[in-house]
Design an enzyme around this catalytic site. Structure first.
Site, PDB file in Angstrom:
ATOM      1  N   GLU A 126       0.997  -1.230   0.019  1.00 22.79           N
ATOM      2  CA  GLU A 126      -0.160  -0.084  -0.033  1.00 22.79           C
ATOM      3  C   GLU A 126       1.014   1.342  -0.092  1.00 22.79           C
ATOM      4  OE1 GLU A 126      -4.038   1.025   2.053  1.00 22.79           O
ATOM      5  OE2 GLU A 126      -2.580   0.542   3.580  1.00 22.79           O
ATOM      6  N   GLY A 266       2.260   0.975  11.582  1.00 25.52           N
ATOM      7  CA  GLY A 266       2.068   0.254  12.731  1.00 25.52           C
ATOM      8  C   GLY A 266       1.634  -1.338  12.167  1.00 25.52           C
ATOM      9  N   ALA A 267       0.987  -1.372  11.178  1.00 23.18           N
ATOM     10  CA  ALA A 267       0.553  -2.709  10.573  1.00 23.18           C
ATOM     11  C   ALA A 267      -0.043  -2.432   9.036  1.00 23.18           C
ATOM     12  CB  ALA A 267      -0.516  -3.414  11.484  1.00 23.18           C
ATOM     13  N   MET A 268      -0.460  -3.455   8.372  1.00 20.65           N
ATOM     14  CA  MET A 268      -0.915  -3.580   7.204  1.00 20.65           C
ATOM     15  C   MET A 268      -1.692  -4.707   6.852  1.00 20.65           C
ATOM     16  SD  MET A 268      -1.320  -2.242   4.210  1.00 20.65           S
ATOM     17  CE  MET A 268      -2.277  -2.964   2.781  1.00 20.65           C
ATOM     18  N   GLU A 269      -3.113  -4.436   6.446  1.00 21.00           N
ATOM     19  CA  GLU A 269      -3.991  -5.284   6.571  1.00 21.00           C
ATOM     20  C   GLU A 269      -4.087  -6.398   5.189  1.00 21.00           C
ATOM     21  OE1 GLU A 269      -5.593  -1.433   4.332  1.00 21.00           O
ATOM     22  OE2 GLU A 269      -4.401  -2.215   5.752  1.00 21.00           O
ATOM     23  N   HIS A 300      -7.719  -3.217  14.741  1.00 22.15           N
ATOM     24  CA  HIS A 300      -7.906  -2.316  13.518  1.00 22.15           C
ATOM     25  C   HIS A 300      -7.641  -2.946  12.255  1.00 22.15           C
ATOM     26  CE1 HIS A 300      -7.256   1.784  11.498  1.00 22.15           C
ATOM     27  NE2 HIS A 300      -6.552   0.616  10.504  1.00 22.15           N
ATOM     28  N   GLU A 301      -6.582  -3.914  12.163  1.00 22.91           N
ATOM     29  CA  GLU A 301      -6.267  -4.572  11.087  1.00 22.91           C
ATOM     30  C   GLU A 301      -7.519  -5.971  10.706  1.00 22.91           C
ATOM     31  OE1 GLU A 301      -3.943  -3.245   9.314  1.00 22.91           O
ATOM     32  OE2 GLU A 301      -3.688  -1.808  10.848  1.00 22.91           O
ATOM     33  N   GLU A 323      -9.829   3.676   6.474  1.00 24.20           N
ATOM     34  CA  GLU A 323      -9.095   3.752   7.663  1.00 24.20           C
ATOM     35  C   GLU A 323      -9.964   4.393   8.797  1.00 24.20           C
ATOM     36  OE1 GLU A 323      -6.362   2.293   8.034  1.00 24.20           O
ATOM     37  OE2 GLU A 323      -5.828   2.109   5.843  1.00 24.20           O
TER      38      GLU A 323
END
Length: 846
Positions: A126, A266-269, A300-301, A323
């Protein structure tokens, strides 16, 4: 970056010409440390006779075959795109290329663990970086199935979106993994993670009866610190919560969570294969704020598996739908499905403060932003897209009703599963379930920018009661939009040493002035809190008496959420030069010792440091900083042994320590001549203290090298880079600058760490020589470095500690001479805005 910037118009034109059915991607990860083999076969339909292009950032294109015809790679490929002419109705394209590993956190990132020499890979796509791993029509609305085949060393774990198959032996100590095709998804959520990762496994039962395999992965050298059972527990809680409220079972086959090195976010989905920053693997003590943040990030993810992965925006102007929704719903899940019951307090202290800050920058934009190209969206992962959008969704839920909102979301998932949508698609479902017309709401909240300010206006009669009471609403000059608000007004009275709420009215606010008849005749309390319970998205102001009461007794408020709102209100007023930075410092030092919420504590201490270093007038800064340091050390000693507050006060003290006496204390704590009972000087805290000593000129390269030798890890290398750059000499600052800005090759993590140390300067004049160097380097950095690296340097090396008119003038002159690079200008404008604000605030504290 030239040539890599896909425009929305190009994407729309390409979508009108083609539709993609499938990708088969064959990757060879055994070709050395610079490149890997990437063979892509794409099946797609097109308007016969039309032309388009496929994205492929490559080192070398070996061959291109379109419908059985060999094309000349030199003629059709420029290393970024491959031109495709004379397309048939149905097409098969095969691209054989060498793709390039990165160390920037984009594409396929390659990392060598200094602890054991092992190689670890992970993908991060992303916004536009799957094209760095395989040839792809890189836009979210050209969904397809993806089938990955991977050749890698036989002892590696290889993870993708589909469940990992049993590999076959191909000789030379290598194996081949042939994954099943994915569901129909967008390219930016495909994934590959490979290397000798340690893994722990579990499973859960989905609401539709399927067994969902779970995995938690980390580098072997970090495996001992992974608390997989807790991560699985939060994951199960999130699954159960979401499957119930969405009325839609988890849409993929398995769910792996992978902690990967040198991650940019922080993270990626990624669908079924979520990647997280390794800072969420706790090898040393961390604050409760970080522990809570990890849980919210996990939730969140997971929410993205539905909102973003199952249903995806057509183009990046609706990125906020992904988001903002995930931010809102993960906070709801944290508060209602986990032990983190004060998640909404955390949301106010962290997310909303981020949103308010972002919404007052010259680069602010509507939640539904205009996204003309990829550079636009890359700079749009901001406080508007995440936090303001989530705040507005919270208001929407209150307006249409929670049940109606969730019913609309459930209908949205069912109707649009595995397809692409626009904002109007979601609003249509919410209108259907709530019976409300959301057109005006969308115009007022989603299509305009800026944050409004609400303040109480009242008169008090001789008997101490309100003879009149109103809420005044002011709008920002650039976005003068009056908005409706549903909010509460809290009336707080001092009783037996506590500020307790003795009255509350919930009202609708609209226009420049709203009379509150319900409060007329009631007794004026000690403190009036507009937007009590944090229902509205707006800046709030305290009247003069309430501010005085807050400075004296904020810590006496029992409600964590109410305290957070008061902290935020005074901070906003300070940033707007309505309240003196000295008053803010006084508020914090008098009351922070009573704060119980870790994130509120963390946010407030960071704001205290900014106020003392940049917002207090220069002639009063030295005395203020010395007092702040001394008080933080007193607070650390007074805090409960082993408490989160003790830990945070010590870290905050180390961040501002600069006098001889304070640095002596830091050294004594590091050497354990002074012991804070209950607090161990573990590896990471030791680095924090050593960095403070480096910044104070007490240690140099020899001590830093010795510390790195005893912590030969990725984290150790980052801390060492931070420490070296913090040394307060012209030579050290120049070395730090040259290592990152003049020389290419440092990883994304080292770039960030070096920037933190570079800007740490108790004497900001050390940074004066770099103003011109910084400005003259901007265009070169933007053109030559990847977005992740150039943006990290542009944001991380701006000499903001100078905070003076010379820096402002030089930056404004650069902007005047460079009108044609919108995304680059935005990054520079945001840094400039911070300095301009600091100058305004300084005038208030002379």
């Amino acid at each position: 970056m030239p040539g890599e910037n896909l425009t929305r118009l190009e994407a729309q034109e390409r979508k009108a010409l083609i539709d993609v059915q499938s990708y088969e991607v064959d990757l060879d990860l055994t070709r050395g440390d610079e490149v890997f083999g990437s063979i892509t076969t794409v099946r797609f339909t097109a308007k016969a006779g039309s032309s388009t292009f496929i994205d492929a950032i490559t080192r070398t294109v070996r061959s291109v075959t379109l419908n059985g015809v060999e094309l000349d790679p030199a003629a059709v490929s420029d290393g970024v795109r491959i031109q495709l002419d004379e397309l048939a109705g149905e097409n098969v394209l095969r691209v054989d290329a060498d793709a390039i590993y990165t160390n920037t956190g984009e594409g396929l990132h390659r990392f060598v663990d200094p602890a054991d020499g092992e190689v670890y890979l992970y993908s991060q796509f992303e916004v536009p970086d799957s094209r760095r791993m395989f040839a792809v029509f890189e836009q979210p609305d050209l969904k397809a199935t993806f089938q990955f085949t991977v050749t890698a060393p036989d002892y590696w774990e290889v993870v993708s979106n589909s469940p990992t198959p049993e590999p076959t032996d191909v000789g030379d100590s290598n194996k081949r993994w042939e994954f099943a095709p994915t569901q129909v998804i967008s390219s930016y959520i495909t994934a590959l993670i490979a290397g000798p990762y340690s893994v722990e496994r579990s499973e859960l039962t989905s609401s539709d009866g399927r067994t969902i395999a779970l995995g938690v992965f980390a580098r072997a050298s970090l495996a001992q610190y992974v608390d997989a059972d807790y991560i699985f527990e939060k994951t199960r809680e999130g699954f159960a919560f979401y499957e119930e409220i969405f009325d839609f079972p988890y849409p993929f086959e398995k769910y792996d969570q992978l902690f990967v090195p040198e991650f940019n976010a922080g993270a990626m989905e990624n669908a079924g294969a979520v990647t997280f920053t390794e800072t969420y693997v706790f090898r040393s003590k961390v604050t409760d704020a970080i522990r809570e943040r990890r849980v919210i990030t996990i939730l969140h993810e997971l929410a993205h598996m539905w909102f973003g992965d199952l249903v995806t925006m057509k183009w990046w102007n609706d990125l906020w739908l992904n988001e903002s929704f995930a931010t809102y719903i993960s906070t709801l899940a944290g508060a209602e499905a986990t032990e983190w019951k004060e998640s909404w307090t955390t949301f106010g202290a962290l997310e909303k403060s981020w949103a308010y800050r972002q919404d007052q920058l010259p680069s602010t934009h509507p939640i539904v932003a205009t996204i003309n190209d990829l550079e636009d969206v890359q700079v749009n992962f901001d406080g508007i897209t995440y936090a303001k959008g989530a705040s507005v969704l919270k208001q929407l839920v209150a307006w249409v009703g929670r049940d109606e909102f969730l019913s609309g979301v459930a209908a949205y998932f069912k109707k649009h599963q595995f397809s692409n949508t626009e904002l109007t698609d979601l609003l249509a479902e919410l209108e259907a379930t709530s019976g409300r017309d959301l057109t005006t709401w969308s115009e007022q909240w989603l299509e305009t920018a800026g944050v409004n300010t609400l303040r109480p206006q009242f008169e008090v009669a001789e008997d101490g009661t309100f003879s009149s009471f109103a809420i005044a609403q002011t709008t920002p000059a650039d976005w003068p939009t009056q908005r409706p608000h549903r909010l509460a007004i809290g009336l707080y009275v001092m009783r037996d040493g506590s500020l307790v709420r003795e009255g509350r009215v919930e009202v609708d606010i609209d226009g420049e002035r709203t009379e509150i008849a319900e409060l007329v005749g009631s007794k004026r309390p000690d403190l009036i809190l507009v937007n009590d319970d944090d229902l509205a998205y707006a800046k709030i102001r305290l009247d003069e008496q309430s501010l005085r009461v807050a400075i004296e007794s904020l810590g006496a408020i029992d409600s964590p959420l109410a305290r957070s709102l008061v902290w935020g209100s005074v901070w906003d007023a300070t940033r707007d030069a309505e309240t003196s930075a000295l008053d803010y410092v006084e508020l914090v030092l008098r009351n922070i010792g009573a704060e119980t919420e870790s994130t509120t504590l963390r946010t407030t201490l960071a704001q205290l440091q900014l106020a003392a270093t940049q917002y207090v007038a220069p002639e009063r800064r030295a005395a203020t900083l010395e007092r702040v340091g001394d008080e933080l050390w007193r607070l650390a000693r007074a805090a409960d042994n082993g408490s989160d507050a003790q830990f945070q006060f010590l870290q905050a003290f180390a961040a501002v320590a600069h006098t001889d006496a304070q640095l002596d204390t830091v050294q004594d704590v590091l050497d354990e001549r002074i012991v804070l009972e209950g607090l161990d000087i573990d590896t990471d805290l030791g680095w924090i203290l050593l960095i403070a000593l480096a910044a104070g000129g007490r240690v140099g390269a020899e001590e830093i090298d010795a510390a790195l030798a005893s912590d030969n890890t990725a984290s150790g290398a980052q801390s060492a880079a931070h420490a070296r750059a913090a040394i307060p000499t012209a030579k050290a600052k120049l070395a730090a600058w040259n290592s990152i800005v003049e020389n290419d090759g440092a990883s994304n993590a080292i770039v960030r760490a070096t920037g933190l140390g570079f800007l740490r300067a108790s004497d900001p004049e050390l940074l004066r020589p770099f103003v011109e160097r910084y400005l003259s380097s901007l265009e070169r950095l933007w053109e030559e470095r990847s977005y992740a690296i150039s943006s990290a340097i542009i944001g991380g090396f701006y000499p903001s500690p100078l905070a003076d008119t010379e820096l402002v003038a030089a930056t404004e002159a650069w902007l005047d001479g460079h009108p044609d690079t919108p995304a680059l200008r935005r990054l520079v404008l945001e840094s400039l805005a911070g300095t301009q604000r600091a100058l305004r605030v300084q005038q208030r504290s002379h």
